[in-house]
Scaffold this motif. Structure first.
Motif, PDB file in Angstrom:
ATOM      1  N   THR A 193       0.853  -1.186   0.000  1.00  0.00           N
ATOM      2  CA  THR A 193       0.000   0.000   0.000  1.00  0.00           C
ATOM      3  C   THR A 193       0.892   1.241   0.000  1.00  0.00           C
ATOM      4  O   THR A 193       2.075   1.154   0.362  1.00  0.00           O
ATOM      5  CB  THR A 193      -0.921   0.013   1.231  1.00  0.00           C
ATOM      6  OG1 THR A 193      -0.124  -0.189   2.422  1.00  0.00           O
ATOM      7  CG2 THR A 193      -1.973  -1.085   1.148  1.00  0.00           C
ATOM      8  N   PRO A 194       0.374   2.401  -0.385  1.00  0.00           N
ATOM      9  CA  PRO A 194       1.214   3.603  -0.455  1.00  0.00           C
ATOM     10  C   PRO A 194       1.881   3.961   0.868  1.00  0.00           C
ATOM     11  O   PRO A 194       3.003   4.453   0.893  1.00  0.00           O
ATOM     12  CB  PRO A 194       0.231   4.697  -0.895  1.00  0.00           C
ATOM     13  CG  PRO A 194      -0.837   3.965  -1.632  1.00  0.00           C
ATOM     14  CD  PRO A 194      -0.977   2.652  -0.924  1.00  0.00           C
ATOM     15  N   THR A 195       1.174   3.737   1.970  1.00  0.00           N
ATOM     16  CA  THR A 195       1.739   3.969   3.293  1.00  0.00           C
ATOM     17  C   THR A 195       1.458   2.743   4.160  1.00  0.00           C
ATOM     18  O   THR A 195       0.762   1.818   3.742  1.00  0.00           O
ATOM     19  CB  THR A 195       1.127   5.220   3.961  1.00  0.00           C
ATOM     20  OG1 THR A 195      -0.294   5.056   4.049  1.00  0.00           O
ATOM     21  CG2 THR A 195       1.447   6.477   3.170  1.00  0.00           C
ATOM     22  N   SER A 196       1.996   2.762   5.376  1.00  0.00           N
ATOM     23  CA  SER A 196       1.834   1.592   6.243  1.00  0.00           C
ATOM     24  C   SER A 196       1.454   2.003   7.656  1.00  0.00           C
ATOM     25  O   SER A 196       1.465   3.185   8.016  1.00  0.00           O
ATOM     26  CB  SER A 196       3.134   0.770   6.271  1.00  0.00           C
ATOM     27  OG  SER A 196       4.202   1.548   6.803  1.00  0.00           O
ATOM     28  N   PHE A 197       1.156   0.990   8.447  1.00  0.00           N
ATOM     29  CA  PHE A 197       0.744   1.149   9.838  1.00  0.00           C
ATOM     30  C   PHE A 197       1.509   0.114  10.651  1.00  0.00           C
ATOM     31  O   PHE A 197       1.995  -0.882  10.094  1.00  0.00           O
ATOM     32  CB  PHE A 197      -0.767   0.930   9.945  1.00  0.00           C
ATOM     33  CG  PHE A 197      -1.343   1.125  11.320  1.00  0.00           C
ATOM     34  CD1 PHE A 197      -1.450   2.392  11.864  1.00  0.00           C
ATOM     35  CD2 PHE A 197      -1.813   0.045  12.070  1.00  0.00           C
ATOM     36  CE1 PHE A 197      -2.005   2.582  13.123  1.00  0.00           C
ATOM     37  CE2 PHE A 197      -2.366   0.222  13.322  1.00  0.00           C
ATOM     38  CZ  PHE A 197      -2.463   1.496  13.851  1.00  0.00           C
ATOM     39  N   ALA A 198       1.650   0.345  11.957  1.00  0.00           N
ATOM     40  CA  ALA A 198       2.389  -0.608  12.793  1.00  0.00           C
ATOM     41  C   ALA A 198       1.659  -0.861  14.100  1.00  0.00           C
ATOM     42  O   ALA A 198       1.140   0.070  14.730  1.00  0.00           O
ATOM     43  CB  ALA A 198       3.797  -0.098  13.079  1.00  0.00           C
ATOM     44  N   ILE A 199       1.625  -2.134  14.490  1.00  0.00           N
ATOM     45  CA  ILE A 199       1.082  -2.553  15.781  1.00  0.00           C
ATOM     46  C   ILE A 199       2.250  -2.973  16.663  1.00  0.00           C
ATOM     47  O   ILE A 199       3.043  -3.843  16.285  1.00  0.00           O
ATOM     48  CB  ILE A 199       0.112  -3.736  15.626  1.00  0.00           C
ATOM     49  CG1 ILE A 199      -1.087  -3.343  14.765  1.00  0.00           C
ATOM     50  CG2 ILE A 199      -0.349  -4.236  16.988  1.00  0.00           C
ATOM     51  CD1 ILE A 199      -1.953  -4.525  14.364  1.00  0.00           C
ATOM     52  N   PHE A 200       2.367  -2.358  17.836  1.00  0.00           N
ATOM     53  CA  PHE A 200       3.371  -2.751  18.823  1.00  0.00           C
ATOM     54  C   PHE A 200       2.638  -3.367  20.004  1.00  0.00           C
ATOM     55  O   PHE A 200       1.760  -2.730  20.597  1.00  0.00           O
ATOM     56  CB  PHE A 200       4.191  -1.541  19.276  1.00  0.00           C
ATOM     57  CG  PHE A 200       5.021  -0.928  18.187  1.00  0.00           C
ATOM     58  CD1 PHE A 200       6.310  -1.375  17.946  1.00  0.00           C
ATOM     59  CD2 PHE A 200       4.515   0.092  17.391  1.00  0.00           C
ATOM     60  CE1 PHE A 200       7.076  -0.810  16.927  1.00  0.00           C
ATOM     61  CE2 PHE A 200       5.265   0.660  16.378  1.00  0.00           C
ATOM     62  CZ  PHE A 200       6.550   0.207  16.140  1.00  0.00           C
TER      63      PHE A 200
END
Length: 732
Positions: free
Chosen positions: A32-39
């Protein structure tokens, strides 16, 4: 078992332990153009694995490739390094993240100027005098020095904002916290799992538009000013006109509508059709303060109010001086009968008072019995977002059954005179809740819940606000085009983004925008950006905006007039006071602003404007003259106190620090004298330098910078404070 087998088993056991404790990073499964993160901490992941995986899949389905980082994170730095790594990945840069479970909590010190109101003595208990803030994680340009890890609560990590750090907030990404409330008899991992499944289910509703909105006000908020309250309602019509169309609803609730309003508020927040609930009130970590005791014009009810007051005060006083002495003191103080005072020791009366007090406010244990319907709740209050506590109010809403998936609250006390509705219209355009907090938050502002949640765009299908903010964040050409967007909040956002894109001639743009825009929110954004970033050029605009037809523009202009303090603003200030001195909250700001100006000049201007003016009553004039006189006496008294040598450090600290809240130019030279006086204790000189940092938009800030730059010292604390203050004044 032989020795070789024992060694082999020991080796395998060690390898398993290393594997279980090692950091696990699962990369996005979709491009995808940008990303997300789960910590997430390892125990939380193991206990709620299926729900976490389902949540991650729901985020990716919504168009965000998602990292999953699993570890028993030993420090915030480890997480920040990963965030920087993900964010600088040019192929799929990180736009946001969420911290699930027991993730290290940065406790920030030496950065109170980045909060809206918090100013506690840092010598107090560090748990209370630090600000729990995830700006450590999402504003990557801030610089910190690690101090220590808390011995009582290992999740707390104390950091000092470095003197040479950037001195304003502009987070690179958005963030959120999903930290279950710790409640006796409840499995916090089950709460976590249930919440994440709730989010997944809510995201399946692809037709979830923002068409039902409610706003509620508690007692004491914004001086209970009706003009402030009505102005906010009017501007909401501008930001989200679809709410006012047939079939949609917008509701406004005030604490004075009924008594008590707690029950009405809780009924409303459970409406399954409700999309957004905005609460304006005072608060604590576990409480929403909704009602005070009702006012009355009936004699008997006022007598009962006095008795209730006595019952609230006398028991505690009697423990110090004895029952009879306490009764005598209050009889003399209020001139009331002894029988009224004696009721303070009647167990039945005290029980009735306790039940009445219980009915006034909303507590976390009330919320646990609810099924909140609002998908998103904003708490414009102190401490409601205190996720560092075991039981906190914003968390109580998202971990209750129902539909609430995101809330925004504050980890410390918060200012009332701010702009809580800034950009709120973009939620109807589909903006992610995380982006809303990113652009409106302070050091204490936190999103509790899923930051990727958003409503379906139902106001302008041709405009993608999330793409605009992530793909064209600092593209000046793009945002220049948005100055004519049909959505006023997009125009306001364009004014903001052009600042960070380095656009030229912005003071002229902001002045022209204020002069010609028909939209309240666009004018408010222009005045705010002009005053906070170009205070010298803001003076001519503030002369007009003090009398703007939108109450919030008038009120915040009063704050900017106080902080800039240019004497050229005196005529506009006096005129506004004479014309609008009855407006409660504006007058609150004007009272503070008056403290910034020379009393003789104010009196002369007042007399000039009164010439030829016909007055039926001089009430406001008398009030204004008294204010000017009191301010003059205040300055004289403070100067006398601060020039005395040999007093306790606390006397100097309290006296000097009071000017952080009221940075009057009248005290600049006094503070500079203290800062440069080598005969003064280093602590006192440091207090003065520190306080001068609050003069960051003063019309004399260049004079302050020059004077402080000439101070030479070998003391590391004073030197650090000099660097910090000069950086603030230079706007670094």
């Amino acid at each position: 078992m032989n020795k070789r087998n024992k060694l082999f088993i020991t080796f395998i056991s060690l390898m398993v332990c290393v594997s279980m404790s090692a950091q696990t990073i699962i990369k996005p499964s979709t491009k995808t153009p940008t990303s997300f993160a789960i910590f997430i901490d390892r125990t939380s992941y193991e206990k709620a694995k299926d729900a976490v995986d389902a949540y991650r899949q729901s985020v990716e389905t919504d168009g965000l490739g998602t990292y999953l980082a699993i570890d028993n994170f030993q420090s915030p730095e480890v997480i920040r390094e990963l965030i920087v790594k993900f964010h600088t990945n040019k192929q799929q840069p990180l736009e946001g993240c969420v911290f699930i479970g027991d993730i290290p909590i940065p406790m920030i010190r030496d950065a109170q100027y980045l909060t809206s109101a918090f100013k506690m003595n840092q010598k107090a208990d560090w748990k209370r005098s630090s600000v729990a803030s995830d700006r450590f994680y999402d504003d990557l340009s801030l610089k910190f020095d690690f101090i220590k890890q808390d011995t009582d609560i290992p999740l707390y990590f104390y950091y000092s904002l470095r003197p040479d750090s950037k001195t304003y907030l502009f987070p690179d990404i958005y963030s959120g916290r999903i930290k279950p409330n710790e409640i006796e008899g409840k499995d916090k991992y089950q709460l976590l799992s249930d919440y994440l499944i709730k989010v997944v289910e809510e995201k399946r509703d692809t037709n979830n538009v923002l068409d039902h909105f409610s706003m509620a006000r508690g007692h004491g908020y914004n001086s209970e000013d009706k003009l402030a309250w009505s102005g906010e309602q009017i501007v909401l019509r501008e930001q989200m006109p679809q709410l006012f169309r047939p079939g949609n609803t917008v509701k406004f609730f005030d604490h004075s509508d009924m008594f008590p309003m707690k029950n009405i508020f809780l009924n409303e927040v459970q409406d399954p059709e409700l999309d957004v609930m905005l609460f304006h009130h005072h608060g604590a970590d576990d409480t929403q303060y909704i009602n005070g005791f009702p006012e009355s014009s009936f004699v008997t009810e006022n007598i009962e109010s006095i008795k209730r007051y006595l019952r609230s005060k006398l028991p505690a006083r009697s423990k110090k001086v004895g029952k009879e002495q306490a009764i005598k003191e209050y009889m003399d103080y209020l001139e009331v009968p002894k029988t009224w005072c004696e009721e303070a020791f009647d167990p039945d009366k005290l029980m009735q008072d306790s039940l009445l007090n219980e009915s006034l406010d909303i507590h976390t244990y009330d919320i646990r019995e609810l099924h909140p319907g609002a998908k998103f709740i904003l708490f414009d209050a102190c401490y409601n977002g205190s996720f560092y506590e075991k039981d906190y109010l914003a968390g109580a809403y998202i971990f209750a059954t129902g539909h609430t998936v995101a809330t925004i609250g504050n980890t410390v006390n918060a200012l009332q005179d701010k702009w809580p509705d800034e950009f709120i219209g973009l939620l109807a355009a589909g903006m992610r809740i995380g982006q809303f907090n990113r652009f409106t938050g302070y050091l204490e502002s936190h999103l509790i819940g899923d930051p990727t949640f958003h409503f379906k765009n139902n106001v302008n299908s041709r405009f993608d606000i999330n793409r605009a903010l992530t793909m064209y964040g600092r593209d000046a050409a793009y945002w220049r085009k948005q100055l004519s967007n049909e959505l006023p909040d997009v125009q306001a956002m364009a004014l903001r983004q052009l600042l960070y894109a380095g656009e030229k001639n912005l003071p002229e743009l902001y002045r022209n925008t204020y002069q010609h825009s028909d939209y309240f929110v666009v004018r408010m954004e222009a005045v705010k950006l002009l005053a906070l970033n170009y205070p010298e050029q803001a003076v001519s605009t503030l002369k007009q905006s003090l009398n703007d037809s939108y109450e919030l523009i008038r009120r915040l202009s009063g704050e900017y007039v106080e902080r800039i303090g240019n004497p050229e603003l005196i005529p506009a200030l006096v005129k506004t006071y004479l014309n609008r001195g009855q407006e409660k909250r504006l007058t609150f700001r004007l009272n503070d602003a008056t403290f910034s100006f020379d009393s003789t000049l104010l009196e002369e201007e007042l007399n000039r404007q009164l010439q030829g003016r016909n007055l039926y009553s001089d009430t406001l004039v008398v009030k204004f003259r008294k204010l000017i006189d009191n301010d003059k006496k205040h300055i004289i008294s403070d100067r006398e106190e601060l020039t005395k040598l040999g007093q306790k450090l606390s006397v100097y600290r309290n006296g000097i620090y009071s000017y952080r809240n009221h940075p009057t130019p009248l005290m600049i030279d006094d503070l500079l004298d203290i800062a440069s006086d080598q005969n003064r204790p280093i602590e006192v000189r440091t207090y003065a330098v520190h306080t001068l940092g609050w003069y960051n938009i003063s019309y004399r800030r260049k004079d302050i910078i020059q004077a402080l730059s000439n101070i030479k010292t070998e003391d590391k604390d004073l030197r650090a404070e000099l660097v910090r203050t000069i950086c603030r004044l230079q706007g670094k």
